[in-house]
Design a protein around this motif. Structure first.
Motif, PDB file in Angstrom:
ATOM      1  N   ARG A 124       0.831  -1.206   0.000  1.00  0.00           N
ATOM      2  CA  ARG A 124       0.000   0.000   0.000  1.00  0.00           C
ATOM      3  C   ARG A 124       0.866   1.258   0.000  1.00  0.00           C
ATOM      4  N   ASN A 125       1.889   1.258   0.827  1.00  0.00           N
ATOM      5  CA  ASN A 125       2.771   2.424   0.906  1.00  0.00           C
ATOM      6  C   ASN A 125       3.545   2.636  -0.390  1.00  0.00           C
ATOM      7  N   ALA A 126       3.941   1.539  -1.035  1.00  0.00           N
ATOM      8  CA  ALA A 126       4.640   1.656  -2.319  1.00  0.00           C
ATOM      9  C   ALA A 126       3.720   2.267  -3.371  1.00  0.00           C
ATOM     10  N   PHE A 127       2.456   1.860  -3.384  1.00  0.00           N
ATOM     11  CA  PHE A 127       1.481   2.450  -4.306  1.00  0.00           C
ATOM     12  C   PHE A 127       1.305   3.936  -4.002  1.00  0.00           C
ATOM     13  N   ASN A 128       1.229   4.280  -2.720  1.00  0.00           N
ATOM     14  CA  ASN A 128       1.072   5.687  -2.350  1.00  0.00           C
ATOM     15  C   ASN A 128       2.256   6.529  -2.826  1.00  0.00           C
ATOM     16  N   ASP A 129       3.459   5.991  -2.674  1.00  0.00           N
ATOM     17  CA  ASP A 129       4.649   6.719  -3.125  1.00  0.00           C
ATOM     18  C   ASP A 129       4.621   6.925  -4.632  1.00  0.00           C
ATOM     19  N   ALA A 130       4.191   5.878  -5.370  1.00  0.00           N
ATOM     20  CA  ALA A 130       4.118   6.001  -6.821  1.00  0.00           C
ATOM     21  C   ALA A 130       3.069   7.026  -7.231  1.00  0.00           C
ATOM     22  N   LEU A 131       1.917   7.020  -6.546  1.00  0.00           N
ATOM     23  CA  LEU A 131       0.876   7.999  -6.842  1.00  0.00           C
ATOM     24  C   LEU A 131       1.352   9.418  -6.551  1.00  0.00           C
ATOM     25  N   LYS A 132       2.100   9.576  -5.471  1.00  0.00           N
ATOM     26  CA  LYS A 132       2.645  10.885  -5.140  1.00  0.00           C
ATOM     27  C   LYS A 132       3.574  11.368  -6.253  1.00  0.00           C
ATOM     28  N   GLY A 133       4.395  10.463  -6.766  1.00  0.00           N
ATOM     29  CA  GLY A 133       5.289  10.824  -7.862  1.00  0.00           C
ATOM     30  C   GLY A 133       4.534  11.171  -9.128  1.00  0.00           C
ATOM     31  N   ARG A 243      -6.731 -14.218  -2.451  1.00  0.00           N
ATOM     32  CA  ARG A 243      -6.836 -14.486  -3.895  1.00  0.00           C
ATOM     33  C   ARG A 243      -6.488 -13.266  -4.732  1.00  0.00           C
ATOM     34  N   ALA A 244      -6.412 -12.111  -4.092  1.00  0.00           N
ATOM     35  CA  ALA A 244      -6.000 -10.891  -4.783  1.00  0.00           C
ATOM     36  C   ALA A 244      -5.137 -10.071  -3.843  1.00  0.00           C
ATOM     37  N   ASP A 245      -4.131  -9.420  -4.411  1.00  0.00           N
ATOM     38  CA  ASP A 245      -3.285  -8.517  -3.632  1.00  0.00           C
ATOM     39  C   ASP A 245      -3.835  -7.102  -3.617  1.00  0.00           C
ATOM     40  N   VAL A 246      -4.534  -6.742  -4.703  1.00  0.00           N
ATOM     41  CA  VAL A 246      -5.028  -5.375  -4.870  1.00  0.00           C
ATOM     42  C   VAL A 246      -6.404  -5.431  -5.530  1.00  0.00           C
ATOM     43  N   VAL A 247      -7.285  -4.524  -5.157  1.00  0.00           N
ATOM     44  CA  VAL A 247      -8.552  -4.363  -5.870  1.00  0.00           C
ATOM     45  C   VAL A 247      -8.756  -2.880  -6.141  1.00  0.00           C
ATOM     46  N   PHE A 248      -9.453  -2.579  -7.230  1.00  0.00           N
ATOM     47  CA  PHE A 248      -9.870  -1.204  -7.465  1.00  0.00           C
ATOM     48  C   PHE A 248     -11.008  -0.893  -6.496  1.00  0.00           C
ATOM     49  N   TRP A 249     -10.909   0.240  -5.812  1.00  0.00           N
ATOM     50  CA  TRP A 249     -11.881   0.546  -4.755  1.00  0.00           C
ATOM     51  C   TRP A 249     -12.606   1.850  -5.058  1.00  0.00           C
ATOM     52  N   ASN A 257     -15.784  12.358   9.215  1.00  0.00           N
ATOM     53  CA  ASN A 257     -16.512  11.333   9.972  1.00  0.00           C
ATOM     54  C   ASN A 257     -16.237   9.914   9.496  1.00  0.00           C
ATOM     55  N   GLY A 258     -15.187   9.736   8.725  1.00  0.00           N
ATOM     56  CA  GLY A 258     -14.808   8.382   8.354  1.00  0.00           C
ATOM     57  C   GLY A 258     -15.306   7.970   6.984  1.00  0.00           C
ATOM     58  N   ASN A 259     -15.026   6.729   6.651  1.00  0.00           N
ATOM     59  CA  ASN A 259     -15.315   6.180   5.335  1.00  0.00           C
ATOM     60  C   ASN A 259     -16.395   5.117   5.463  1.00  0.00           C
ATOM     61  N   TYR A 260     -17.415   5.207   4.610  1.00  0.00           N
ATOM     62  CA  TYR A 260     -18.538   4.282   4.686  1.00  0.00           C
ATOM     63  C   TYR A 260     -18.300   2.986   3.912  1.00  0.00           C
ATOM     64  N   ASP A 261     -17.236   2.903   3.186  1.00  0.00           N
ATOM     65  CA  ASP A 261     -17.089   1.787   2.254  1.00  0.00           C
ATOM     66  C   ASP A 261     -15.780   1.030   2.457  1.00  0.00           C
ATOM     67  N   ILE A 262     -15.300   0.946   3.696  1.00  0.00           N
ATOM     68  CA  ILE A 262     -14.094   0.172   3.979  1.00  0.00           C
ATOM     69  C   ILE A 262     -14.415  -0.837   5.076  1.00  0.00           C
ATOM     70  N   PRO A 263     -14.627  -2.099   4.726  1.00  0.00           N
ATOM     71  CA  PRO A 263     -14.918  -3.113   5.748  1.00  0.00           C
ATOM     72  C   PRO A 263     -13.678  -3.460   6.553  1.00  0.00           C
ATOM     73  N   GLU A 264     -13.882  -4.114   7.651  1.00  0.00           N
ATOM     74  CA  GLU A 264     -12.776  -4.530   8.504  1.00  0.00           C
ATOM     75  C   GLU A 264     -11.850  -5.465   7.733  1.00  0.00           C
ATOM     76  N   GLY A 265     -10.562  -5.281   7.911  1.00  0.00           N
ATOM     77  CA  GLY A 265      -9.586  -6.138   7.237  1.00  0.00           C
ATOM     78  C   GLY A 265      -9.092  -5.603   5.916  1.00  0.00           C
ATOM     79  N   VAL A 266      -9.564  -4.390   5.539  1.00  0.00           N
ATOM     80  CA  VAL A 266      -9.156  -3.783   4.271  1.00  0.00           C
ATOM     81  C   VAL A 266      -8.505  -2.434   4.557  1.00  0.00           C
ATOM     82  N   ILE A 267      -7.402  -2.151   3.897  1.00  0.00           N
ATOM     83  CA  ILE A 267      -6.772  -0.834   3.976  1.00  0.00           C
ATOM     84  C   ILE A 267      -6.769  -0.224   2.581  1.00  0.00           C
ATOM     85  N   ILE A 268      -6.771   1.089   2.516  1.00  0.00           N
ATOM     86  CA  ILE A 268      -6.976   1.798   1.261  1.00  0.00           C
ATOM     87  C   ILE A 268      -5.802   2.728   0.975  1.00  0.00           C
ATOM     88  N   SER A 269      -5.456   2.832  -0.305  1.00  0.00           N
ATOM     89  CA  SER A 269      -4.418   3.771  -0.720  1.00  0.00           C
ATOM     90  C   SER A 269      -4.953   5.193  -0.684  1.00  0.00           C
TER      91      SER A 269
END
Length: 283
Positions: A124-133, A243-249, A257-269
């Motif tokens: 996730r952090n590697a994706f964030n760094d690439a997006l920042k670039g 079964r997947a390392d990444v999904v389009f979210w 007040n937070g995010n309505y679409d992130i279930p437990e066990g998922v982190i987002i870029s």
């Protein structure tokens, strides 16, 4: 001038369309994890969005764009709800459809991002760094121009203020993924349900803005990519099962007040695209 005309059109649409009680609207499941969540934040009050809705509609939820379009054709729903780029794409594909209502998000945000399994912060952090670039060097905005703006531009003219967008859905914009000998391969789950954002062509090849962003990121990180097609409701399960390392979210955020679409066990870029307008289309 076009932006001014489009703003005038938007005011006209917002002031003219109204819903009657019991109005049936189709929604893709990716626009809310559950029906209860969607109703809670999507039609709660005007502090979330500005719209012309007079009555709360009856929502029906669909696992794919195909299922939702079939429901509209069969008269099972009166309208379908889509983000602006996808609505304009569908309008070009179905000239018999029309815009019935426009929603503008005000204090909420609809965002495109990447989802990862909790514990996979390194990727996730590697994706964030690439997006920042990509933001810093402008390549993110160039891809947006190529895959969204150049294909989904609402055209205004004297005879038809809200004319069909100048987009040809039959004209694909292919995405090429680089191959790196001996490099790590990641599996990315794709729904293909929000063209031209998230799209898989009939021949199975990835197209659209999301795939282009992914190809650029993985090219910068030296990662090989394996794409798998899934239903939108299976995104979290694909990650939790490994079964997947990444999904389009596709996610919603409302202020602080937070995010309505992130279930437990998922982190987002970090998000890479924001949508603030939705259309209701009818046949």
């Amino acid at each position: 001038m076009k932006k001014l005309l489009f703003s005038i059109v938007l005011v006209l649409v917002l002031s003219s369309c109204a819903w009657s009680s019991g109005h049936r609207v189709g929604v893709l499941e990716k626009l809310g994890v559950t029906a209860e969540n969607f109703k809670r934040y999507a039609v709660a009050s005007n502090d979330i969005f500005v719209s012309s809705h007079k009555e709360k509609p009856e929502f029906s939820f669909y696992k794919s764009m195909t299922d939702m379009l079939m429901a509209l054709e069969a008269g099972k729903v009166d309208e379908i709800l889509l983000p602006q780029p996808s609505a304009e794409y569908i309008l070009a594909l179905h000239p018999e459809y029309s815009i019935e209502c426009t929603i503008i998000l005000r204090h909420a945000k609809a965002l495109l991002a990447f989802g990862f399994k909790a514990g996979n912060e390194e990727l996730r952090n590697a994706f964030n760094d690439a997006l920042k670039g990509m933001k810093k060097d402008g390549s993110l905005w160039l891809l947006k121009g190529k895959y969204i703006d150049s294909r989904n531009t609402a055209m205004c003219n004297e005879d038809n203020l809200m004319a069909t967008p100048s987009i040809d859905p039959a004209d694909p914009v292919p995405v090429v993924f680089k191959k790196f000998e001996g490099a790590r391969e990641i599996t990315v789950a794709v729904t293909g349900d929000l063209p031209p954002l998230d799209y898989i062509a009939p021949d199975g090849k990835p197209e659209g803005f999301n795939a282009a962003i992914l190809a650029e990121i993985c090219g910068r990180l030296g990662l090989n990519v394996k794409l798998v097609n899934i239903d939108s409701g299976a995104r979290a399960a694909m990650l939790s099962s490994g079964r997947a390392d990444v999904v389009f979210w596709f996610e919603y955020r409302r202020g602080n007040n937070g995010n309505y679409d992130i279930p437990e066990g998922v982190i987002i870029s970090e998000p890479y695209y924001e949508i603030d307008m939705f259309f209701h289309l009818s046949k």
